[in-house]
Scaffold this motif. Sequence first.
Motif, mmCIF file in Angstrom:
data_model
loop_
_atom_site.group_PDB
_atom_site.id
_atom_site.type_symbol
_atom_site.label_atom_id
_atom_site.label_comp_id
_atom_site.label_asym_id
_atom_site.label_seq_id
_atom_site.Cartn_x
_atom_site.Cartn_y
_atom_site.Cartn_z
ATOM 1 N N HIS A 175 -34.287 12.801 -36.350
ATOM 2 C CA HIS A 175 -34.143 12.232 -37.693
ATOM 3 C C HIS A 175 -32.919 12.831 -38.393
ATOM 4 C CE1 HIS A 175 -35.026 11.008 -41.826
ATOM 5 N NE2 HIS A 175 -34.863 12.279 -42.147
ATOM 6 N N LEU A 176 -32.813 14.158 -38.369
ATOM 7 C CA LEU A 176 -31.707 14.828 -39.055
ATOM 8 C C LEU A 176 -30.356 14.461 -38.438
ATOM 9 C CD1 LEU A 176 -33.290 18.332 -39.716
ATOM 10 C CD2 LEU A 176 -32.867 16.498 -41.374
ATOM 11 N N THR A 177 -30.307 14.402 -37.118
ATOM 12 C CA THR A 177 -29.055 14.031 -36.458
ATOM 13 C C THR A 177 -28.664 12.603 -36.818
ATOM 14 O OG1 THR A 177 -29.465 15.555 -34.628
ATOM 15 C CG2 THR A 177 -27.887 13.782 -34.231
ATOM 16 N N ALA A 178 -29.621 11.700 -36.780
ATOM 17 C CA ALA A 178 -29.333 10.311 -37.135
ATOM 18 C C ALA A 178 -28.929 10.208 -38.605
ATOM 19 C CB ALA A 178 -30.543 9.423 -36.851
ATOM 20 N N TRP A 179 -29.587 10.968 -39.460
ATOM 21 C CA TRP A 179 -29.271 10.946 -40.897
ATOM 22 C C TRP A 179 -27.836 11.411 -41.153
ATOM 23 C CZ3 TRP A 179 -31.181 8.596 -44.864
ATOM 24 C CH2 TRP A 179 -30.844 9.010 -46.160
ATOM 25 N N GLU A 180 -27.358 12.364 -40.344
ATOM 26 C CA GLU A 180 -26.002 12.891 -40.499
ATOM 27 C C GLU A 180 -24.951 12.034 -39.777
ATOM 28 O OE1 GLU A 180 -26.517 16.813 -38.944
ATOM 29 O OE2 GLU A 180 -27.374 17.576 -40.805
ATOM 30 N N ALA A 181 -25.387 11.097 -38.951
ATOM 31 C CA ALA A 181 -24.466 10.300 -38.134
ATOM 32 C C ALA A 181 -23.421 9.541 -38.950
ATOM 33 C CB ALA A 181 -25.238 9.350 -37.220
ATOM 34 N N PRO A 182 -23.786 8.900 -40.079
ATOM 35 C CA PRO A 182 -22.730 8.203 -40.833
ATOM 36 C C PRO A 182 -21.599 9.140 -41.280
ATOM 37 C CG PRO A 182 -24.869 7.399 -41.511
ATOM 38 C CD PRO A 182 -25.113 8.604 -40.619
ATOM 39 N N GLU A 183 -21.946 10.356 -41.655
ATOM 40 C CA GLU A 183 -20.896 11.312 -42.029
ATOM 41 C C GLU A 183 -20.086 11.724 -40.802
ATOM 42 O OE1 GLU A 183 -20.301 15.623 -44.205
ATOM 43 O OE2 GLU A 183 -22.260 14.695 -44.217
ATOM 44 N N THR A 184 -20.776 11.975 -39.697
ATOM 45 C CA THR A 184 -20.103 12.350 -38.453
ATOM 46 C C THR A 184 -19.106 11.275 -38.036
ATOM 47 O OG1 THR A 184 -22.029 13.608 -37.710
ATOM 48 C CG2 THR A 184 -20.462 12.913 -36.011
ATOM 49 N N LEU A 185 -19.482 10.022 -38.238
ATOM 50 C CA LEU A 185 -18.631 8.900 -37.845
ATOM 51 C C LEU A 185 -17.591 8.529 -38.893
ATOM 52 C CD1 LEU A 185 -21.398 6.661 -36.270
ATOM 53 C CD2 LEU A 185 -19.573 7.903 -35.049
ATOM 54 N N GLY A 186 -17.570 9.251 -40.011
ATOM 55 C CA GLY A 186 -16.596 8.974 -41.047
ATOM 56 C C GLY A 186 -16.846 7.670 -41.786
ATOM 57 N N LEU A 187 -18.094 7.240 -41.824
ATOM 58 C CA LEU A 187 -18.413 5.976 -42.479
ATOM 59 C C LEU A 187 -18.550 6.096 -43.987
ATOM 60 C CD1 LEU A 187 -21.092 4.664 -39.965
ATOM 61 C CD2 LEU A 187 -18.708 3.929 -40.162
ATOM 62 N N LEU A 188 -18.775 7.312 -44.462
ATOM 63 C CA LEU A 188 -18.998 7.513 -45.880
ATOM 64 C C LEU A 188 -17.682 7.828 -46.583
ATOM 65 C CD1 LEU A 188 -22.198 9.722 -45.557
ATOM 66 C CD2 LEU A 188 -22.029 7.238 -45.805
#
Length: 90
Positions: free
Chosen positions: A71-84
């Motif tokens: 859950h935490l990894t998926a929640w952080e994924a948009p930031e990791t991918l630079g989507l935000l």
Amino acid sequence: MTPLERTLARALTEIIIKLDHSDLDAITPEAAMEVLEPVIALLQDLPDQDRQALADLINQFAWQETDLDRHLTAWEAPETLGLLAGGSLC
């Protein structure tokens, strides 16, 4: 989103989770980022609206996770991918 878009977003989320949770002997954080950097670059070319839609979809997948670490990894994924807003980690 179409079924294809949902499936591709889900697949991307799964890849990020697998990379993050892999044994350090299997793939180092540096190697994981080498895998993700071209993906991040491609996503940066999307219009803001599409990047936000993808981030929202990934967050939906995060809420469906019953395992806290996933859950935490998926929640952080948009930031990791630079989507935000604020850009990518490249």
